[in-house]
Design an enzyme around this catalytic site. Structure first.
Site, short mmCIF file in Angstrom:
data_model
loop_
_atom_site.label_atom_id
_atom_site.label_comp_id
_atom_site.label_asym_id
_atom_site.label_seq_id
_atom_site.Cartn_x
_atom_site.Cartn_y
_atom_site.Cartn_z
N HIS A 166 11.50 16.79 46.83
CA HIS A 166 10.11 17.19 47.01
C HIS A 166 9.25 16.05 47.57
O HIS A 166 8.28 16.28 48.30
CB HIS A 166 9.53 17.66 45.67
CG HIS A 166 8.38 18.62 45.81
ND1 HIS A 166 7.56 18.66 46.92
CD2 HIS A 166 7.90 19.56 44.96
CE1 HIS A 166 6.64 19.60 46.75
NE2 HIS A 166 6.82 20.15 45.58
N ASP A 376 17.16 31.52 60.81
CA ASP A 376 18.34 32.20 61.37
C ASP A 376 19.33 31.15 61.85
O ASP A 376 19.10 30.47 62.84
CB ASP A 376 17.91 33.10 62.54
CG ASP A 376 19.07 33.87 63.16
OD1 ASP A 376 20.21 33.67 62.71
OD2 ASP A 376 18.81 34.64 64.09
#
Length: 434
Positions: A166, A376
């Protein structure tokens, strides 16, 4: 559903994917915003891809080619995103650009995705540790920035488990990196958005004071808030504000009000009295507020942390008795205060306030529009994306994600924000908005 005792996931040894070309070396400092979330450690998530449209004869070859293309996409993306191939410095405040690469694990499950309900159910029929990557023994987790595991199911579907640090990315930044990986895996010559580091241009604002950490026994739950319920709350707020401001509210405002009120009702027996405070804290994106700090052409490609914490705090009695339109108003008020508070923090005149991380505070993140569900790698966009945070019992939290088809239009809430004594009551309250 396949029995968990008969289901197996076979993992290959972790392999390093280094950058596909030469990359700069040196040390890059994290920004003051990065440092405020550095203590959050890793973020874990899964992207679920339904079986690709390959013939049975080509399915194995197609799966192998798809994984090879994904690996190539990561290697190529690590050239412009070269800090991700490095390691967190021992200080925890910088990245050493070593060019070592990221750990990648290939795995195979012994079932079809349908046998495990498409990994959409709760609790997961597969232990999350089987779907998430781990480095080889001896590799220190403290320094790692990014890891990936691609698990293939016998139907040809995939689950891509991701762990990222993070301190280096917020959710939008990590999704930007994965989008670049997908673009390069599909054969594009360069990412559509050029990455920008530029952490040193953000003022060195004061970090939040560390709070007391408590371990809870949190229950994982999933609830779907329907499009009809969201529309009803929006309409109630619009009608309530018609005579004064005429404002309308967002889906985020409506869902946050619903969840906050439902949880407060479920926790009524746990609060010491009616005046006990309950809170909902949420991260607000500040990318647009950095336009005066970062050069305008580079804001789009900035993948560091750009979040500031907003918080609604009310007495338990006030939340229980308030109409949902009133709770929506409180959420909007907290959001609208962020620009001024963020500007004050950047100037060093306001503290980055973190609410008490106790059972009365729930922290939420909206993943429904970050872009994880649009990545994708060459076999289409994922049908479902979800955090995998069953290991975290120190922050009472929930996430908004896009529900899988055919429930699109509403919002799915992945919850780890109540303990067992309050789980049933919470589920009953949430069910009213399904």
């Amino acid at each position: 559903m396949t029995s968990s005792s008969t289901l197996t996931v076979t993992k290959s040894p972790p392999a390093l994917i280094p950058p596909a070309g030469p990359t700069p070396r040196g040390t890059l400092s994290l920004s003051s915003i990065d440092k405020t979330v550095a203590g959050s450690g890793f973020v874990c998530l899964i992207q679920v891809f339904s079986p690709p449209s390959l013939s049975a004869a080509r399915r194995d070859l197609g799966a192998a080619a798809a994984v090879a293309a994904m690996r190539d996409g990561f290697a190529r993306a690590l050239v412009p995103y070269y800090p991700v191939a490095g390691r967190i410095a021992p200080s925890g405040l910088a990245v050493d650009c070593t060019g070592e690469g990221i750990w990648f694990v290939e795995a195979a499950a012994s079932c079809v995705l349908a046998d495990v309900d498409g990994l959409e159910c709760c609790p997961l029929p597969i232990p999350q540790q089987l779907l998430l990557p781990r480095p080889p023994p001896g590799e220190k987790l403290d320094g790692l920035i990014f890891m990936v595991q691609a698990t293939r199911f016998t139907c040809g579907g995939f689950a891509v488990g991701i762990i990222f640090r993070h301190a280096v990315f917020d959710g939008q930044g990590a999704a930007q990196f994965l989008t670049a990986v997908g673009e390069l895996a599909r054969g594009l010559k360069a990412p559509s958005v050029a990455p920008v580091w530029d952490r040193d241009t953000i003022p060195d604002a004061p970090s939040p004071l560390p709070g007391q950490v408590t371990e809870f026994r949190l229950v994982t739950q999933v609830a779907d808030i329907s499009a009809e319920s969201i529309a009803r709350v929006k309409d109630e707020f619009k009608q309530a504000s018609a005579a004064s401001t005429g404002e309308v509210c967002s889906t985020f405002d409506a869902v946050t009000a619903i969840v906050f009120k439902c949880r407060t009702l479920a926790l009524a027996s746990a609060l010491p009295d009616d005046d006990a405070e309950v809170r909902v804290a949420f991260a607000v994106s500040t990318r647009r507020l950095l336009r005066g700090v970062l050069p305008i052409p580079t804001v789009e490609g900035y993948y560091g942390n750009c979040v500031f914490l907003a918080c609604v705090a009310r007495t338990g009695k006030a939340v229980r008795e308030a109409a949902l339109a009133e709770v929506v108003g409180a959420v909007r008020e907290a959001k609208e205060a962020v620009p001024a508070r963020f500007a004050g923090w950047m100037r060093g005149v306001e503290q980055y306030d973190v609410p008490p991380l106790d059972y009365s505070t729930v922290t939420l993140s909206d993943w429904s529009r970050l872009g994880f569900d649009e990545v994708d790698y060459g076999f289409g966009a994922p049908g479902y994306v979800s955090p995998l945070n069953d290991h975290n019992n120190f922050i009472v939290q929930l996430h908004y994600v896009r529900p899988p088809p055919p429930r699109r239009g509403g919002v799915r809430v992945v919850l780890r924000c109540v303990e067992e004594p309050h789980a049933a009551a919470f589920a009953v309250e949430l069910a009213k908005f399904a």
